[in-house]
Design an enzyme around this catalytic site. Structure first.
Site, PDB file in Angstrom:
ATOM      1  N   GLU A   1       4.175   0.007  -1.641  1.00 43.92           N
ATOM      2  CA  GLU A   1       3.987   1.125  -2.565  1.00 43.92           C
ATOM      3  C   GLU A   1       5.060   2.178  -2.314  1.00 43.92           C
ATOM      4  O   GLU A   1       5.299   2.563  -1.174  1.00 43.92           O
ATOM      5  CB  GLU A   1       2.617   1.801  -2.399  1.00 43.92           C
TER       6      GLU A   1
ATOM      7  N   GLU B   1      -4.803   0.547   1.842  1.00 41.97           N
ATOM      8  CA  GLU B   1      -4.555   1.723   2.681  1.00 41.97           C
ATOM      9  C   GLU B   1      -5.714   2.048   3.632  1.00 41.97           C
ATOM     10  O   GLU B   1      -6.317   3.126   3.565  1.00 41.97           O
ATOM     11  CB  GLU B   1      -4.236   2.943   1.810  1.00 41.97           C
TER      12      GLU B   1
END
Length: 439
Positions: free
Chosen positions: A331, A214
């Protein structure tokens, strides 16, 4: 929208009792012999699909970031074996986990270039157990956040060495920090597994490397600073390992290269450019994450699901029409910390996400699969983050996961059959033309 999903339900239900019985049993010993189950790497074909041994590869997968850290404690190694064994029983075939832990107690990388061999052997064990259970790994190489060190630790190491650094975003621009990261990439990719005796860069158990979990860069909302880092590090990783797939680890937020796309961000700007960075030639496939309950907590469940579907569709369109690369939902999940949370609500949310993944994948296979966040073993309460799924405790969720694994496997077979029919048709046409030439 998803015809195949319902048509397969009878077939799937027949497999659930058998699978859940396996889940309830104890896992086999954690030091079992590693079997040579892979004969090829997962790759990408010109039609923007994942390919394994020449056939389309669609998957259902999961995240378990904690594996290396837990495996470093010999008394807990069985938890890795248990989770892989149980995941395989539900048809899960891809796992995403950390190949980093920088600074602090129990770190893999104690200081720049200095590694704890015991922790490295724990990562060896994770890879060996994945291989034994026929599960492919996506290994992430550093964290955007301070958990397990991340960018902040790299910058602090440079500061301790006398570098003039300001904040975490210097991770992307400071030459000393960037070299620390490159050294780590080299160390991981060239590591020889002490169990399998296979160098990581030669091990087909590893599906892909992930540059960073991320990534975000607050000093440059345009995405250009992070984009430059991606280009440099992607080229570097591929110079070491051309055989494995490579991805960035992005959540999917759009940047300045396609300003019209920024409306999909719904006001969130984190310094990434999904389009520009995923057009980097060395990046093999795109990833997105989706957490509407975290990003838009003020919205109700209906609005959050609508956002998730819009998010997935937009990036699926990008993957097909702009990037020409496969897409993975790397995710997603539903937190127990959400107001009004119920297991049934989570199951319904996961089913909705899964149905969309299947629907998009059915249209050519560009959407390769999804990885739920996240799976734990028994006795891991200290690691819980609200998204935890424990197979032995969440039987209704297991049913949802098994159904998705089944329909993705059936779809893989269907795409493979279509590919073979097209190939045979091409061969027949070629032979017909040759016969015409001869006559």
């Amino acid at each position: 929208m998803v015809k195949g999903f319902k048509l397969l339900s009878l077939l799937i239900t027949l497999t659930l009792l058998q699978a859940l019985t396996v889940l309830a049993s104890d896992a086999s010993s954690n030091a079992s012999k590693v079997l040579p189950i892979h004969s090829d790497f997962v790759s990408v074909d010109p039609r923007n699909k994942f390919i394994l041994q020449g056939s389309p590869f669609l998957f259902n997968g999961f995240n378990s970031y904690w594996m290396m850290s837990v495996a470093a404690n010999p008394s807990d190694m069985h938890k890795i074996s248990d989770v892989f064994s149980q995941a395989a029983s539900t048809g899960l075939t891809v796992c995403r986990t950390w190949a980093f832990s920088d600074g602090g107690p129990g770190a893999l990388q104690i200081s720049p270039g200095v590694y704890d061999e015991k922790v490295f052997q724990a990562l060896d064990f994770v890879i060996a157990e994945a291989r034994r259970n026929k599960i492919y790994l996506i290994l992430s190489l550093v964290n955007n956040y301070k958990d397990y060190g991340g960018r902040a630790q790299y910058v602090q190491w440079a500061r301790d060495a006398g570098e003039a650094v300001n904040g975490e975003d210097d991770f992307y621009v400071n030459p000393v920090v960037k070299q620390y990261y490159k050294n780590h990439v080299m160390k991981i990719l060239t590591r020889k597994n002490t169990i399998s005796k296979v160098v990581y860069k030669d091990d087909p158990t590893i599906m892909a490397w992930e540059l960073i979990n991320e990534p975000r860069c607050q000093i440059d909302p345009s995405g250009k600073t992070l984009d430059a880092w991606v280009r440099e590090m992607a080229a570097y990783a591929k110079s070491i390992d051309e055989g494995h797939l490579l991805e960035i680890g992005m959540e999917g937020f759009y940047g300045d290269s396609r300003p019209e796309k920024k409306t999909f961000n719904h006001g969130i700007q984190v310094g990434t450019d999904f389009i520009s960075s995923h057009l980097v030639p060395q990046i093999d496939f795109a990833t997105i994450h989706v957490y509407p309950d975290l990003w838009f907590p003020e919205q109700n469940d209906t609005a959050q699901i609508a956002f998730a579907r819009e998010w997935m569709r937009s990036h699926w369109d990008d993957a097909r029409t702009i990037l020409n690369k496969p897409l993975v939902l790397a995710e997603f999940g539903k937190s127990k910390k959400d107001p009004g949370y119920t297991v049934h609500g989570r199951d319904m949310y996961m089913s909705s996400i899964y149905e969309d993944i299947y629907g998009f994948a059915m249209n050519g296979g560009t959407f390769g699969g999804g990885l739920v966040w996240q799976v734990f073993g028994e006795g891991m309460e200290s690691y819980y983050d609200g998204f935890e799924i424990v197979f032995s405790q969440n039987l209704s969720t297991n049913v949802v996961i098994i159904k998705q694994s089944q329909v993705m496997a059936v779809l893989s077979h269907r795409l493979r059959t279509n590919q073979e029919e097209e190939k045979n048709g091409d061969e027949e046409m070629k032979n017909k033309k040759n016969d015409e030439v001869k006559t």
